[in-house]
Design a protein around this motif. Structure first.
Motif, PDB file in Angstrom:
ATOM      1  N   PRO A  14       0.974  -1.125  -0.124  1.00 19.58           N
ATOM      2  CA  PRO A  14       0.125   0.012  -0.123  1.00 19.58           C
ATOM      3  C   PRO A  14       0.889   1.305   0.026  1.00 19.58           C
ATOM      4  CG  PRO A  14      -0.810  -1.609   1.437  1.00 19.58           C
ATOM      5  CD  PRO A  14       0.407  -2.095   1.062  1.00 19.58           C
ATOM      6  N   SER A  15       2.222   1.206   0.663  1.00 13.65           N
ATOM      7  CA  SER A  15       3.034   2.355   0.486  1.00 13.65           C
ATOM      8  C   SER A  15       3.507   2.762  -0.817  1.00 13.65           C
ATOM      9  CB  SER A  15       3.873   2.348   1.768  1.00 13.65           C
ATOM     10  OG  SER A  15       4.878   0.935   1.282  1.00 13.65           O
ATOM     11  N   GLY A  16       3.269   1.556  -1.762  1.00 17.99           N
ATOM     12  CA  GLY A  16       3.921   2.103  -3.232  1.00 17.99           C
ATOM     13  C   GLY A  16       4.991   1.525  -3.376  1.00 17.99           C
ATOM     14  N   VAL A  17       5.828   0.463  -2.754  1.00 20.65           N
ATOM     15  CA  VAL A  17       6.906   0.049  -3.155  1.00 20.65           C
ATOM     16  C   VAL A  17       7.176  -0.547  -4.523  1.00 20.65           C
ATOM     17  CG1 VAL A  17       8.774  -1.963  -2.555  1.00 20.65           C
ATOM     18  CG2 VAL A  17       7.558  -0.772  -0.684  1.00 20.65           C
ATOM     19  N   THR A  18       8.024  -0.008  -5.300  1.00 18.14           N
ATOM     20  CA  THR A  18       8.328  -0.331  -6.650  1.00 18.14           C
ATOM     21  C   THR A  18       8.845  -1.835  -6.873  1.00 18.14           C
ATOM     22  OG1 THR A  18       8.851   1.806  -7.425  1.00 18.14           O
ATOM     23  CG2 THR A  18       9.267  -0.043  -8.777  1.00 18.14           C
ATOM     24  N   THR A  19       7.672  -2.902  -7.739  1.00 16.65           N
ATOM     25  CA  THR A  19       8.268  -4.157  -7.840  1.00 16.65           C
ATOM     26  C   THR A  19       8.313  -4.274  -9.400  1.00 16.65           C
ATOM     27  OG1 THR A  19       7.148  -4.910  -6.033  1.00 16.65           O
ATOM     28  CG2 THR A  19       7.543  -6.554  -7.494  1.00 16.65           C
ATOM     29  N   ARG A  20       9.156  -4.679 -10.027  1.00 18.19           N
ATOM     30  CA  ARG A  20       9.402  -4.919 -11.510  1.00 18.19           C
ATOM     31  C   ARG A  20       9.053  -6.316 -11.941  1.00 18.19           C
ATOM     32  NH1 ARG A  20      12.019  -1.491 -15.411  1.00 18.19           N
ATOM     33  NH2 ARG A  20      12.796  -2.625 -17.153  1.00 18.19           N
ATOM     34  N   LEU A  21       8.149  -6.445 -12.836  1.00 23.09           N
ATOM     35  CA  LEU A  21       7.722  -7.665 -13.276  1.00 23.09           C
ATOM     36  C   LEU A  21       7.947  -7.820 -14.770  1.00 23.09           C
ATOM     37  CD1 LEU A  21       4.144  -7.995 -11.669  1.00 23.09           C
ATOM     38  CD2 LEU A  21       6.194  -8.650 -10.688  1.00 23.09           C
ATOM     39  N   GLU A  22       8.877  -8.658 -15.418  1.00 23.60           N
ATOM     40  CA  GLU A  22       9.325  -8.791 -16.681  1.00 23.60           C
ATOM     41  C   GLU A  22       8.931  -9.979 -17.317  1.00 23.60           C
ATOM     42  OE1 GLU A  22      13.424  -8.114 -16.214  1.00 23.60           O
ATOM     43  OE2 GLU A  22      13.427  -6.006 -15.986  1.00 23.60           O
ATOM     44  N   VAL A  23       8.605 -10.112 -18.621  1.00 18.07           N
ATOM     45  CA  VAL A  23       8.494 -11.218 -19.344  1.00 18.07           C
ATOM     46  C   VAL A  23       8.547 -10.938 -20.870  1.00 18.07           C
ATOM     47  CG1 VAL A  23       6.596 -12.261 -17.833  1.00 18.07           C
ATOM     48  CG2 VAL A  23       6.022 -10.629 -19.771  1.00 18.07           C
ATOM     49  N   LEU A  24       8.823 -11.685 -21.669  1.00 20.94           N
ATOM     50  CA  LEU A  24       8.718 -11.617 -23.133  1.00 20.94           C
ATOM     51  C   LEU A  24       7.724 -11.062 -23.730  1.00 20.94           C
ATOM     52  CD1 LEU A  24      11.059 -14.474 -24.425  1.00 20.94           C
ATOM     53  CD2 LEU A  24      11.717 -12.244 -23.863  1.00 20.94           C
ATOM     54  N   GLN A  25       7.418 -10.394 -24.812  1.00 23.82           N
ATOM     55  CA  GLN A  25       6.263  -9.825 -25.386  1.00 23.82           C
ATOM     56  C   GLN A  25       5.027 -10.798 -25.581  1.00 23.82           C
ATOM     57  OE1 GLN A  25       7.042  -7.103 -28.694  1.00 23.82           O
ATOM     58  NE2 GLN A  25       4.718  -7.462 -29.492  1.00 23.82           N
ATOM     59  N   GLY A  26       5.275 -11.955 -25.595  1.00 20.72           N
ATOM     60  CA  GLY A  26       4.203 -12.931 -25.721  1.00 20.72           C
ATOM     61  C   GLY A  26       3.835 -13.548 -24.322  1.00 20.72           C
ATOM     62  N   GLY A  27       4.425 -13.082 -23.330  1.00 27.28           N
ATOM     63  CA  GLY A  27       3.961 -13.676 -22.148  1.00 27.28           C
ATOM     64  C   GLY A  27       2.794 -13.026 -21.389  1.00 27.28           C
ATOM     65  N   ILE A  28       2.303 -13.491 -20.364  1.00 27.11           N
ATOM     66  CA  ILE A  28       1.116 -13.233 -19.762  1.00 27.11           C
ATOM     67  C   ILE A  28       1.536 -12.964 -18.049  1.00 27.11           C
ATOM     68  CG2 ILE A  28      -1.277 -13.585 -18.774  1.00 27.11           C
ATOM     69  CD1 ILE A  28      -1.432 -15.162 -21.384  1.00 27.11           C
ATOM     70  N   ILE A  29       1.110 -11.901 -17.593  1.00 28.12           N
ATOM     71  CA  ILE A  29       1.136 -11.651 -16.013  1.00 28.12           C
ATOM     72  C   ILE A  29       0.068 -11.727 -15.197  1.00 28.12           C
ATOM     73  CG2 ILE A  29       2.523 -10.028 -14.392  1.00 28.12           C
ATOM     74  CD1 ILE A  29       4.364  -9.004 -16.539  1.00 28.12           C
ATOM     75  N   THR A  30      -0.211 -12.596 -14.385  1.00 24.48           N
ATOM     76  CA  THR A  30      -1.499 -12.586 -13.402  1.00 24.48           C
ATOM     77  C   THR A  30      -1.187 -12.314 -12.184  1.00 24.48           C
ATOM     78  OG1 THR A  30      -1.356 -14.984 -13.245  1.00 24.48           O
ATOM     79  CG2 THR A  30      -2.475 -13.866 -15.216  1.00 24.48           C
ATOM     80  N   ALA A  31      -2.099 -11.704 -11.219  1.00 22.68           N
ATOM     81  CA  ALA A  31      -1.949 -11.379 -10.033  1.00 22.68           C
ATOM     82  C   ALA A  31      -3.302 -11.220  -9.362  1.00 22.68           C
ATOM     83  CB  ALA A  31      -1.034 -10.185  -9.646  1.00 22.68           C
ATOM     84  N   LYS A  32      -3.296 -11.656  -8.094  1.00 23.99           N
ATOM     85  CA  LYS A  32      -4.654 -11.499  -7.184  1.00 23.99           C
ATOM     86  C   LYS A  32      -4.679  -9.798  -7.005  1.00 23.99           C
ATOM     87  CE  LYS A  32      -6.305 -15.871  -7.319  1.00 23.99           C
ATOM     88  NZ  LYS A  32      -7.893 -15.700  -8.019  1.00 23.99           N
ATOM     89  N   ILE A  33      -3.740  -9.488  -6.591  1.00 29.93           N
ATOM     90  CA  ILE A  33      -3.642  -8.079  -6.028  1.00 29.93           C
ATOM     91  C   ILE A  33      -2.634  -7.193  -6.561  1.00 29.93           C
ATOM     92  CG2 ILE A  33      -3.816  -6.369  -4.303  1.00 29.93           C
ATOM     93  CD1 ILE A  33      -5.635  -8.344  -2.635  1.00 29.93           C
ATOM     94  N   ALA A  34      -2.379  -6.120  -7.145  1.00 31.71           N
ATOM     95  CA  ALA A  34      -1.341  -5.385  -7.365  1.00 31.71           C
ATOM     96  C   ALA A  34      -1.358  -3.991  -7.188  1.00 31.71           C
ATOM     97  CB  ALA A  34      -0.862  -5.333  -9.059  1.00 31.71           C
ATOM     98  N   TYR A  35      -0.459  -3.461  -6.391  1.00 25.50           N
ATOM     99  CA  TYR A  35      -0.722  -2.041  -5.691  1.00 25.50           C
ATOM    100  C   TYR A  35       0.214  -1.088  -6.685  1.00 25.50           C
ATOM    101  CZ  TYR A  35      -2.057  -3.989  -1.163  1.00 25.50           C
ATOM    102  OH  TYR A  35      -2.794  -4.477  -0.047  1.00 25.50           O
ATOM    103  N   SER A  36      -0.282   0.120  -6.692  1.00 27.22           N
ATOM    104  CA  SER A  36       0.319   1.031  -7.492  1.00 27.22           C
ATOM    105  C   SER A  36       2.043   1.032  -7.518  1.00 27.22           C
ATOM    106  CB  SER A  36      -0.088   2.592  -7.216  1.00 27.22           C
ATOM    107  OG  SER A  36       0.169   2.770  -5.766  1.00 27.22           O
TER     108      SER A  36
END
Length: 668
Positions: free
Chosen positions: A609-631
């Protein structure tokens, strides 16, 4: 005494006779002896009978008229069957397809009679075409003909071949000829003609010989379905029907090894599936005992070439079965691979083996660092400052603290990893050395091709390509024969000397066989074969292995397979996987750091909730899913980046067809 009178029309003849004999036209007793209505010469001749008996009072004689009936092709007027016209009949009718004009006997009865043409019929009055709708005034003496419009027979066939030349279709259509004739109509003073369509003969149907010749002209020679062909020719209803079908090539099937134990192979995660997967059990590796069957060998099968409907051969894909390779601790008996000792089974790069297992309680100052070629099982912890290196799988039942963990196979750390490095997977060194030789061979062959092209241009094609190649190898590129021999030798050792590259080198690059090089295209083909071999080696050189961790913090985790987070998650760590990264629990946390995968990423809670930066990387054809993602969560797809500006749930991020990053979500 009888007399004859001649004129263009019957009225003219009767008028002449009446004047000469001084007898009224209606009292004349006559018969028509000649009626010529040709286009050039119109002539009517009558014979008046018993002239001497005529007197001004001879009013009781009847007139008789004889009518002619013409052929069917051109219809003309006729009278009734008795050739007698009743006094009260006056008009025109169509009877049996013929135009019949009847005039009364008395002048009073002779009212105006008209006729009107219709479509599909060409009407002729006294040889002249009626070009307008009418009405046209006609008399009994006029010659009325017509010609009905004719629709020709239809007999046609069309052939259609699919783009891949594997299917052929035909449409056969038969239609009869039609001719328009006059419809019968009752007597009328002003008759409007009406046409009707009369069906005539159907065309002759195509014979099988004719159809086969048509197919041959369209290059359809094989796979003909004669039953359908005969049916199409017989029906002729214009429907498209399949009449030829090719035979597809059946590719060779390589040998397969059916492994009978769990080797921890990767499972593809389908985000749209409702299947619940227990990754802990899927990836577990069991120990086996001596004499146990590890795998079954399923022999491959030879395929066969196909052929399209145009007779062109479709080459099957030739697949060379890899030789069955076994490592330490197993043997081949028939079509079975059997363990020769008790241990932990392994399958690396298609080589089955049974590895001894090294067991230890804790790794600390007392035990020292662990370096073992087989599998390692640590029942306790790996303590600060220690190193563990396993040639195969590695299991740690508890925690790792400020240490380095390296394994050639799967790593399973059931506790936490704090400020440590965990690496798994390895490179096949034999393939790496062979790859270096191939790259060297590729470079020198490329130089040879360039040199041959230049010499060929300067000599104005006066010398054979094979001669130029021989000269260059003998004087400038002397290492080519040795490198060629090295490649053949390696393939023999690997039992794979039957591949395309080795076959080419044997047939055209060794000794006197250089003379068989016919063109520069042969050398370019060699370059392509080398590139194919390099690509295949690069794909198979890295041995995939997965990492399982309960929780990690301030750590570096790298895997040649998947990274599976089984418990609480990760905190400010760098995770890199050549396949997927999966957080099993919906409440596991990924807070800070970089999570990078070449496949997909599946997470629970990302950021804070405090806005910690988290970087998620995949190739262009990849898919990223998450139950909750903060700003401040950063989504990276290849070179494209998008930062989440509002905290959300049920996240699915991907790149659409237009190259845009799409983040499907519901705002928290």
């Amino acid at each position: 005494m009888n007399r004859t009178y001649v004129g263009k029309y019957l009225d003219e003849c009767l008028n002449n006779a009446s004047k000469e004999l001084n007898v009224a036209e209606e009292d004349l007793n006559y018969k028509i002896i000649k009626d010529n209505h040709s286009f050039i010469n119109k002539k009517v001749e009558i014979e008046v009978m018993d002239v001497d008996l005529y007197s001004s009072s001879a009013n009781n004689h009847l007139n008789y008229t004889e009518y002619l009936t013409k052929d069917v092709a051109k219809k003309s007027f006729v009278i009734n069957e008795d050739n007698i016209i009743a006094n009260d009949e006056n008009g025109v009718k169509v009877e049996n397809g013929n135009v019949v004009v009847i005039e009364g006997l008395s002048k009073v009865d002779k009212e105006q009679i008209t006729i009107r043409p219709c479509e599909k019929i060409k009407l002729f009055i006294n040889g002249e075409l009626c070009s307008e709708k009418g009405p046209y005034e006609i008399t009994q003496s006029d010659k009325i003909d017509y010609i009905g419009e004719k629709i020709e027979q239809v007999k046609k066939i069309s052939v259609n071949i699919s783009v891949d030349k594997m299917k052929g279709y035909i449409k056969v259509e038969y239609k009869p000829a039609y001719v328009y004739k006059l419809r019968d109509k009752p007597m009328a003073k002003d008759l409007i003609l009406k046409a009707m369509k009369v069906e005539e003969d159907y065309p002759k149907k195509y014979t099988l010989t004719e159809i086969k010749e048509i197919l041959r002209q369209n290059k359809i020679t094989d796979g003909i379905i004669y039953k359908n062909l005969i049916e199409a020719c017989a029906l002729g209803n214009g429907e498209e029907m399949l009449i030829a079908e090719g035979i597809g090539a059946i590719d060779d099937t390589p040998n397969e090894i059916k492994v009978l134990f769990d080797i921890g192979e990767k499972r593809i995660v389908n985000e749209n599936s409702n299947e619940k997967i227990d990754y802990r059990n899927v990836y577990s590796i069991s120990s086996i005992t001596e004499g146990q069957v590890l795998a079954e060998i399923i022999p491959g099968k030879n395929g066969q070439d196909g052929k399209n409907i145009c007779g062109e051969v479709l080459k099957k894909k030739t697949v060379k079965s890899r030789p069955i390779k076994i490592g330490d601790g197993c043997k081949v008996e028939g079509n079975s691979i059997i363990a020769t000792k008790t241990g932990r089974p392994s399958s690396k790069n298609g080589i089955l083996s049974v590895n001894s297992l090294y067991n230890i309680q804790d790794v600390d100052i007392k035990s020292g660092n662990i370096f073992f070629a087989g599998g390692v099982h640590i029942k306790g912890n790996v303590k600060e400052g220690m190193k563990v290196k396993s040639g195969n799988s590695l299991t740690i039942e508890k925690n790792v603290d400020i240490s380095t963990i390296v394994a050639g196979g799967e790593i399973n750390i059931k506790g936490s990893v704090i400020k440590s490095t965990v690496l798994t997977g390895q490179v096949d060194m034999e393939k790496k050395m062979y790859l270096e030789k191939l790259n060297e061979y590729k470079d020198i062959i490329s130089k040879l091709v360039s040199a041959v092209e230049k010499l060929n241009e300067s000599s104005n094609n006066s010398k054979k390509i094979s001669e130029l190649v021989k000269i260059l190898i003998e004087n400038r590129y002397k290492s080519i024969p040795k490198l060629s021999l090295n490649i053949i030798t390696h393939s023999i050792c690997e039992d794979s000397d039957n591949n395309d590259l080795v076959s080419f080198i044997r047939s055209k690059m060794m000794g006197l066989n250089l003379s068989k090089i016919e063109s520069i295209d042969d050398l370019r083909n060699l370059e392509e074969l080398i590139n194919n071999e390099i690509e295949m080696l690069e794909d198979n050189m890295i041995i995939s292995a997965d990492i399982y961790i309960g929780y990690c913090q301030d750590s570096l985790i790298k895997s040649t397979g998947n990274i599976i987070i089984t418990d609480k998650g990760q905190y400010v760590s760098n995770l890199t996987a050549l396949n997927d990264i999966i957080f099993l629990r919906d409440d596991s946390v990924a807070r800070g750091g970089v999570i990078s995968a070449r496949g997909n990423i599946k997470l629970g809670i990302v950021g804070s909730p405090s806005g910690v930066t988290t970087r998620l990387e995949v190739l262009q054809g990849g898919i990223i899913t998450a139950k909750i993602a903060y700003s401040n969560t950063v989504f990276c797809f290849g070179g494209r980046i998008k930062t989440l500006d509002v905290s959300s749930k049920d996240i699915k991020a991907y790149v659409n067809k237009e190259g845009e990053i799409i983040i499907d979500k519901f705002v928290l």
